[in-house]
Every structure is written in C-alpha cells, then in structure tokens.
Scaffold this motif. Sequence first.
Motif, short mmCIF file in Angstrom:
data_model
loop_
_atom_site.label_atom_id
_atom_site.label_comp_id
_atom_site.label_asym_id
_atom_site.label_seq_id
_atom_site.Cartn_x
_atom_site.Cartn_y
_atom_site.Cartn_z
N THR A 148 34.30 33.27 40.23
CA THR A 148 33.12 34.01 40.07
C THR A 148 32.95 35.23 40.10
N GLU A 149 31.80 36.17 39.68
CA GLU A 149 31.89 37.34 39.70
C GLU A 149 31.76 37.90 41.23
N LYS A 150 31.43 36.89 42.08
CA LYS A 150 31.24 37.22 43.44
C LYS A 150 32.81 36.94 44.32
N THR A 151 33.61 36.53 43.56
CA THR A 151 34.91 36.27 44.06
C THR A 151 35.48 37.64 44.70
N PRO A 152 35.99 37.76 46.01
CA PRO A 152 36.77 39.05 46.42
C PRO A 152 37.98 39.40 45.63
N TYR A 153 38.00 40.38 45.51
CA TYR A 153 39.24 40.96 44.64
C TYR A 153 40.49 40.83 45.44
N ALA A 154 41.64 40.39 44.87
CA ALA A 154 42.83 40.24 45.69
C ALA A 154 43.97 40.24 44.76
N PRO A 155 44.08 41.53 44.24
CA PRO A 155 45.27 41.60 42.92
C PRO A 155 46.50 41.48 43.67
N ASN A 156 47.40 40.57 43.14
CA ASN A 156 49.07 40.36 43.50
C ASN A 156 50.14 41.09 42.73
N SER A 157 49.99 41.54 41.71
CA SER A 157 50.84 42.10 40.83
C SER A 157 50.28 43.71 40.78
N PRO A 158 51.52 44.58 40.45
CA PRO A 158 51.27 45.92 39.87
C PRO A 158 50.14 46.13 38.91
N TYR A 159 50.39 45.18 38.15
CA TYR A 159 49.23 45.20 36.90
C TYR A 159 47.87 44.90 37.18
N SER A 160 47.73 43.81 37.97
CA SER A 160 46.48 43.39 38.50
C SER A 160 45.83 44.25 39.41
N ALA A 161 46.66 45.20 40.29
CA ALA A 161 46.13 46.09 41.14
C ALA A 161 46.07 47.28 40.51
N SER A 162 46.38 47.67 39.64
CA SER A 162 46.04 48.88 38.73
C SER A 162 44.76 48.31 37.92
N LYS A 163 44.55 47.22 37.56
CA LYS A 163 43.20 46.85 36.71
C LYS A 163 42.22 46.89 37.93
N ALA A 164 42.33 46.24 38.99
CA ALA A 164 41.29 46.12 40.07
C ALA A 164 40.91 47.66 40.34
N SER A 165 41.88 48.76 40.46
CA SER A 165 41.64 50.01 40.73
C SER A 165 40.47 50.48 39.57
N SER A 166 41.09 50.16 38.45
CA SER A 166 40.34 50.73 37.42
C SER A 166 38.67 50.13 37.45
N ASP A 167 38.81 48.95 37.74
CA ASP A 167 37.36 48.48 37.89
C ASP A 167 36.55 48.86 38.80
N PHE A 168 37.15 49.42 40.15
CA PHE A 168 36.47 50.18 41.10
C PHE A 168 35.91 51.50 40.84
N LEU A 169 36.83 52.16 39.89
CA LEU A 169 36.36 53.47 39.45
C LEU A 169 35.26 53.47 38.48
N VAL A 170 35.20 52.33 37.64
CA VAL A 170 34.20 52.12 36.73
C VAL A 170 32.75 51.95 37.45
N ARG A 171 32.96 51.09 38.62
CA ARG A 171 31.60 50.69 39.63
C ARG A 171 31.15 52.01 40.19
N ALA A 172 32.18 52.77 40.53
CA ALA A 172 31.77 53.90 41.53
C ALA A 172 30.95 55.21 40.64
N TYR A 173 31.54 55.22 39.38
CA TYR A 173 30.86 56.07 38.38
C TYR A 173 29.45 55.88 38.01
N HIS A 174 29.16 54.43 37.95
CA HIS A 174 27.76 53.97 37.81
C HIS A 174 27.12 54.20 39.25
N HIS A 175 27.40 53.94 40.24
CA HIS A 175 26.76 54.12 41.47
C HIS A 175 26.65 55.33 41.94
#
Length: 359
Positions: A148-175
């Motif tokens: 769900t949208e509330k599932t904690p992030y736990a990326p396992n590959s360099p790809y998913s870790a890079s996408k997770a990082s980008s999601d957090f940057l987007v979030r930070a620019y909003h907040h």
Amino acid sequence: MSRLLVTGAAGFIGANFVRYWLQQHPNDHIVVVDSLTYAGNPHNLDGLLDKSCLLERVDINNTDRVMELLREHQLNTVVHFAAESHVDRSIEGPDVFIEANVLGTHSLLKAARQVWQVEAQALDAHRFHHVSTDEVYGTLSAEDPAFTEKTPYAPNSPYSASKASSDFLVRAYHHTYGLNVTTSNCSNNYGPYHFPEKLIPLTIINILHGKGLPIYGDGKNIRDWLYVEDHARGIELVLQKGQIGETYNIGGVNEWANIDIVNLLCELMDKRFAANISLHTNYPDCPAAKGQACSTLIEYVTDRAGHDFRYAIDTTFIREELGYEPAVTFEVGIERTVDWYLNNERWWQSVLDGSYRKA
Ligand code: NAD
Ligand code: TDX
C-alpha cells in the motif's frame, strides 16, 4: 489546456503516455525531453511529432536547458518518466542510475522550482508528476499483503534504491518549498514499444528466432502486470483529480510467476503459428515452424543477484479516491501485445540491429 514537459517519452511508457494523452487531449502542447540513451527511440513517437508535440534531445541533468524550455513554451506540467529502468543493468553498473534517476530528478525539481516558484510563472497552476515504481517497497513473500502507499520503503537493487531516492527528493520539494507534486508507484508494465531486454518482449522475439528463453532462478518470482495504456490512464487521473503531495499506487491486481508468463507466451505463439502459415516462412527457426512446442526453448539460468521474490500492488487508495480501474484485462492485453510484436517487426529489428540509434 495543459502545456506539458514529458521527460523520457522516447522510451516505453513515456511514448505510450504521449500517444494516449494526445488522443484524449488533442489540443494540449507537449515538449518531450529525452537524452536518447540506448532505451530512447524516436520512432516510438512516430506519427505524433509536430508543432504541438516536440522532441528535444536534452539530458534532464541540463538544468539550464530544461528551464529555458519551461519558460519558452510556458509549460505548466511536468510528467517525469526519464530514468534508467533495467534492474540487470543497475547490477552491472549502478553509476548511471544515480546520475539519471537521483541527480536527474533533482535537476528537474530545481528547474521547476526556479521557473514556477522563484520566477513566479504559473505559480498556482503548476504540477510536477513523478513516475515511480513498486520496487521501492522491496520484496514480498507469497503470503504477505500487497504494497500500500503506507508500506515502508525497502529498496533492494541499485535501480530501486535510485528510484526511492528520487521519490524522497520529490517529497522534500513539496514539504520544503511547496512545489505542487504528485507521485505514482506502478507495477510491471507490458505492451507496445517495450524494449526487448525486458522479460515479455525478450521472450516473444526469442521465440520467433528459436533462441533460448532465459528463466532466472526457479522461475517462481512473481510480478503484477499492467497494460501500459492503463498506466497512462492512471497518471491522467492523478493529474486531473489527485491531491497535491499525495502518492498513488497503480497496479493490475494481476500476479504471475515468471515461468507461467513465459509458458503462456509460448502457447500464444504456438497458436499463432498454427493459424498462420506465413509465420513459418518468415521465422523458420521458431520451434513452432518445425512442429515443436515453443516451450522447448525454456532454459533455467543463474538467478539475478538480490532478485526480489514478489511484487503486488494494493490498488484500494487510487480506486476509492480517484475511481481508477484498469480497462484492459490481461487476456486482451497480452494477445494485443503478441500481435503488436508480430505486426511491428521493423520496429524491433531496428532495435536488435542498432539502426534505431541513427534515427
Ligand atoms: P525506458 O528505459 O523504456 O525509457 C526511459 C527513457 O528515459 C528513455 O527514452 C531514455 O532515453 C530516457 N532517459 C534516460 N536517462 C535520461 C536522462 N538523463 N535525460 C533524459 N532522458 C533520459 O523506461 P520505461 O520502462 O518507459 O520507464 C519509464 C519510467 O517508469 C521510469 O521512471 C521507470 O522507473 C518507471 N516505471 C517503469 C515500469 C516498467 O514496468 N517499465 C514500472 C513502473 C515504473
Ligand atoms: O531474461 C529474463 N529472465 C527472467 O527470468 C529477464 C529479462 C527477466 N526475468 C525475470 C526477472 C523478473 O523477476 O522476469 C521478471 C521481470 O523482469 P524484467 O522484465 O527485467 O522487469 P523487473 O525487473 O520486474 O522490472 C520492471 O518492472 C518494474 C521494470 O524493468 C522496472 O523499470 C519497473 O520499475
């Protein structure tokens, strides 16, 4: 009327999105920004490019050029697809994933904030939509509930870790800066223009050539497949009705073990060959042209390092908030996809022989 900057739309999902968007919103203006990496193919936009849909060969890390385009075309919406997207490549060479996915997303956020907020053009009307993946949530066991949208992030590959990082940057620019952002995290897409390094197109094309069908590990890993146009419809709904600052999971509620998908594709190809004798002439190396089952090509190979076992999306939130339902069933979508590859040999041949890069 919207004026969109769509990044990465010479790739698989972005191209399908632009095609879908222009059917639904023919008067909108689109500027595609794509650096045309190996995954970017201008032919994916054939028939779409004209004075109201432009392709600019620009790297998203070129913040100044992105700002110029935002100003010059008075763009009020960014839909951000551009990324390195293949997990296997991220294992072989993670650096470019950090550059494109993390630094590239940050560069775009900076450009949007500068033009829309600091220079105060289209202050309230702007929107930055970030396209992300279910892989940021990590892996599930067979029994776990879906992400769900509330599932904690736990990326396992360099790809998913890079996408997770980008999601957090987007979030930070909003907040932090109040940028009007939305994010969608989608499951595995399939459909036309899918680059033939990914499981479904690779399988279809290898079957035609009588080449082995590599199954990583025991083939029991599970993915949740969504027809690519349904992803585009989900993003459209988020752009139209989504809440600023919100994240929406998009998925097909359509889980398949890899070996079952590959077996299904083999059966569909067996049937196509049985029904159409000209396929035997065009693809003499396909087992079906020699009276054998396509599944004889299946080969179990070494597993992907860190291979996530299962992804599955719980679509309750987007269904209840925005009324989202996929429109294309898997039965229809997979037949459509097989037929698209059979009818578009020129497209995939130019990818296989590299000539698409000279387009
Ligand atoms: P793709 O690899 O087919 O296309 C990516 C596009 O981005 C290419 O045209 C490439 O040239 C461009 N690009 C890469 N780096 C760039 C840069 N630095 N500057 C400008 N352009 C650049 O990828 P896709 O499968 O279409 O995925 C699109 C987006 O959707 C990605 O963000 C991906 O993480 C996400 N996503 C994909 C899936 C899937 O199943 N394919 C599922 C969920 C989310
Ligand atoms: O040859 C293969 N054999 C095989 O068994 C390939 C290419 C893949 N696989 C397996 C690995 C995965 O379990 O099939 C599954 C699907 O693999 P991919 O097509 O590479 O997709 P996946 O790794 O699941 O990631 C895709 O979905 C989520 C996209 O590439 C990502 O960009 C997206 O975020």
